[in-house]
Scaffold this active site. Structure first.
Site, PDB file in Angstrom:
ATOM      1  N   ARG A   1       0.838  -1.202   0.000  1.00  0.00           N
ATOM      2  CA  ARG A   1       0.000   0.000   0.000  1.00  0.00           C
ATOM      3  C   ARG A   1       0.873   1.252   0.000  1.00  0.00           C
ATOM      4  O   ARG A   1       2.089   1.184   0.065  1.00  0.00           O
ATOM      5  CB  ARG A   1      -0.921   0.021   1.221  1.00  0.00           C
ATOM      6  CG  ARG A   1      -0.178   0.124   2.546  1.00  0.00           C
ATOM      7  CD  ARG A   1      -1.145   0.204   3.718  1.00  0.00           C
ATOM      8  NE  ARG A   1      -0.455   0.481   4.971  1.00  0.00           N
ATOM      9  CZ  ARG A   1      -1.058   0.717   6.130  1.00  0.00           C
ATOM     10  NH1 ARG A   1      -2.378   0.683   6.188  1.00  0.00           N
ATOM     11  NH2 ARG A   1      -0.371   0.976   7.212  1.00  0.00           N
TER      12      ARG A   1
ATOM     13  N   ALA B   1      12.910   8.262  26.771  1.00  0.00           N
ATOM     14  CA  ALA B   1      12.747   7.886  28.179  1.00  0.00           C
ATOM     15  C   ALA B   1      11.660   6.838  28.361  1.00  0.00           C
ATOM     16  O   ALA B   1      11.689   6.061  29.326  1.00  0.00           O
ATOM     17  CB  ALA B   1      12.433   9.119  29.016  1.00  0.00           C
TER      18      ALA B   1
ATOM     19  N   ASN C   1      13.037  14.268  15.017  1.00  0.00           N
ATOM     20  CA  ASN C   1      11.620  14.519  15.277  1.00  0.00           C
ATOM     21  C   ASN C   1      11.291  14.086  16.699  1.00  0.00           C
ATOM     22  O   ASN C   1      11.763  13.052  17.177  1.00  0.00           O
ATOM     23  CB  ASN C   1      10.742  13.763  14.282  1.00  0.00           C
ATOM     24  CG  ASN C   1       9.381  14.403  14.109  1.00  0.00           C
ATOM     25  OD1 ASN C   1       9.111  15.472  14.642  1.00  0.00           O
ATOM     26  ND2 ASN C   1       8.524  13.754  13.351  1.00  0.00           N
TER      27      ASN C   1
ATOM     28  N   TYR D   1      13.303   6.001  14.915  1.00  0.00           N
ATOM     29  CA  TYR D   1      13.048   6.208  13.488  1.00  0.00           C
ATOM     30  C   TYR D   1      14.099   7.143  12.881  1.00  0.00           C
ATOM     31  O   TYR D   1      14.640   6.875  11.801  1.00  0.00           O
ATOM     32  CB  TYR D   1      11.650   6.795  13.314  1.00  0.00           C
ATOM     33  CG  TYR D   1      11.195   6.930  11.889  1.00  0.00           C
ATOM     34  CD1 TYR D   1      10.838   5.815  11.143  1.00  0.00           C
ATOM     35  CD2 TYR D   1      11.099   8.176  11.274  1.00  0.00           C
ATOM     36  CE1 TYR D   1      10.404   5.928   9.830  1.00  0.00           C
ATOM     37  CE2 TYR D   1      10.666   8.314   9.965  1.00  0.00           C
ATOM     38  CZ  TYR D   1      10.316   7.184   9.246  1.00  0.00           C
ATOM     39  OH  TYR D   1       9.902   7.308   7.952  1.00  0.00           O
TER      40      TYR D   1
END
Length: 475
Positions: free
Chosen positions: A244, A324, A373, A379
């Site tokens: 997808r 954390a 981010n 990531y």
């Protein structure tokens, strides 16, 4: 996925309302449509140079090949001779009078800055763009061509060529209306390798790519393309994460461009994977890329087709938590899927020579790997690692000997099922934080990957191109 704000802002009532309250009105971007027969670029191109540009002859050759209507700026002294030699009809660009009639709308501005050797010569940029930028049409294109600063011979030349990046990024923010600006550094000896890049950056295929720096190296032989409508004809591609979203779009675009696609995704998505492969007359390979036997199964699938020409590492996941609060298993999972699996697969394919000579490795990174981010350390680490892998492998003697290139795309906010789950206010803010004032579409990522995958993209290796509409994040 759709952007309801964009739809509203471009409606008759909405355009009036957003104008009244001072909100941005996202432009409707022109994208490539294979079902519509149209020239690569619809409108005139104005060509300029600083003195006798070193790249003019190569540029003119490409513009003649695409049958472009080209006008020359007054400060391109070598233009007429180069145009005549290429058999290209030409004319002179006449700047519109201030306050007077607008004159002809221009679809692209191409400036050869390769002769700029010191900072005082940068004034040529002002003269060209001051005269021409007001004439740029909606969804127009700006391309500046230079020499890689790292290969320049003097400190002053390095300084001047590096300055072109500031010009490009500022232009991208000024021209708006769906227009894009790019900088292409062409190494000495790489002039014959610019065609695929110019075709991509001038065309609607690069709709959501702006303010990017592309490097074309000079140590590769140009590879001819018989049919630019199907540049991948006769080639085989393997794409991961295909069931997808972005992965499905990548597979569709590569198949549209002529490739046979081996479609890979996890066994849990086998039904969706099979549907995509069936639609494209491709091959479905249900497989978890992190499985111990995944690299060898991909080698076997590649060898069954006589080897592959292209591999696209698109499979990726997120498991967001602040560091954390993140358990180690979430860290390990994301690193393994997004980065370590790519390393293992590359090693296996290269060791077995399952990637053919002049092959293409294309990876999917992210803006998160460039800017970081909140709540995405795992990531961001994985996607920054992808960039490191591209940088390091691009100088590998093994890849260079076989003519194999490796590059990455770094998407920004792309409209997918994943981003559609983000809360509306955050999603809307993310869409507006770029020069296009909108999110991108999966096809924007796919078109950029198809450019990297093109056989003629020889010499393009080690590049990381953001598909983000010139996002303010990490700029």
């Amino acid at each position: 996925m759709t952007d309801k704000y964009m739809q509203f802002a471009n409606s008759t009532l909405g355009s009036k309302l957003v104008g009244l309250v001072g909100l941005p009105r996202p432009p409707v971007l022109e994208r490539y449509r294979p079902d519509v027969k149209a020239p690569l670029i619809k409108g005139s191109i104005v060509l300029g140079s600083a003195g006798n540009g070193r790249l003019l002859e190569a540029v003119v050759g490409v513009l003649a090949a695409i049958k472009a209507n080209v006008l020359a700026h007054g400060e391109a002294p070598d233009w007429i001779g180069a145009a005549n030699q290429a058999g290209l009809m030409t004319g002179r660009f006449v700047p519109p009078a201030r306050g007077g009639k607008q004159g002809e709308r221009i679809k692209a501005l191409v400036f050869d800055a390769s002769r700029i050797n010191e900072s005082s010569q940068l004034v040529a940029l002002h003269r060209f763009f001051h005269d021409t930028v007001r004439s740029l049409d909606r969804c127009g294109r700006v391309i500046i061509l230079g020499r890689p600063p790292e290969s320049c011979s003097t400190p002053r030349q390095i300084t001047a060529q590096r300055a072109l990046e500031g010009m490009t990024r500022s232009l991208g923010k000024e021209i708006r209306r769906g227009c894009t600006a790019q900088l292409v550094y062409v190494a000495e000896g790489a002039e014959g390798n610019i065609e695929s890049t110019l075709r991509f950056l001038l065309s609607p295929r690069s709709a959501y790519v702006s303010a990017q720096v592309v490097r074309i190296a000079g140590n590769a032989t140009p590879f001819p393309v018989a049919d630019w409508l199907q540049p991948l004809a006769g080639q085989t591609a393997l794409v991961t994460g295909v069931s997808r979203g972005i992965g499905a779009s990548i597979a569709e675009v590569l198949a549209r461009d002529g490739a046979k696609v081996i479609c890979v995704d996890v066994p849990q998505a086998e039904a969706e994977l099979a549907a995509v492969a069936r639609k494209l007359d491709g091959i479905a390979l249900p497989l978890d890329v992190t499985a111990a036997d995944a690299p060898q199964k991909m080698v076997a699938a590649a060898q069954a087709q006589g080897g592959i020409d292209i591999i696209v590492h698109n499979a990726g996941i997120t498991r967001d938590k602040t560091i954390a609060n993140m358990k180690q298993e979430l860290w390990d999972l994301v690193i393994n899927v997004n980065l370590s699996a790519q390393e293992r697969i590359n090693d296996a394919l290269l060791a077995a020579e399952a990637i053919k000579r002049n092959g293409r490795i294309v990876c999917v990174s992210s803006i998160s790997g460039i800017a970081g981010n909140l709540g995405q350390t795992n990531y961001a680490v994985s996607k920054a690692g992808v960039i490191g892998m591209v940088n390091s492998m691009s100088v590998s003697p093994l890849l260079r000997e076989r003519g194999i290139t490796i590059n990455a795309v770094a998407p920004g906010f792309i409209e997918t099922q994943m981003t559609d789950a983000i809360p509306f206010t955050i999603r809307t803010a993310a869409r507006l934080m770029n020069s296009m004032n909108q999110g991108g579409q999966p096809i924007d990522v796919a078109e950029t990957i198809a450019w990297f995958a093109c056989p003629a993209s020889t010499g393009i290796s080690g590049n990381v191109v953001r598909v983000c509409g010139q996002s303010l994040i990490g700029a």
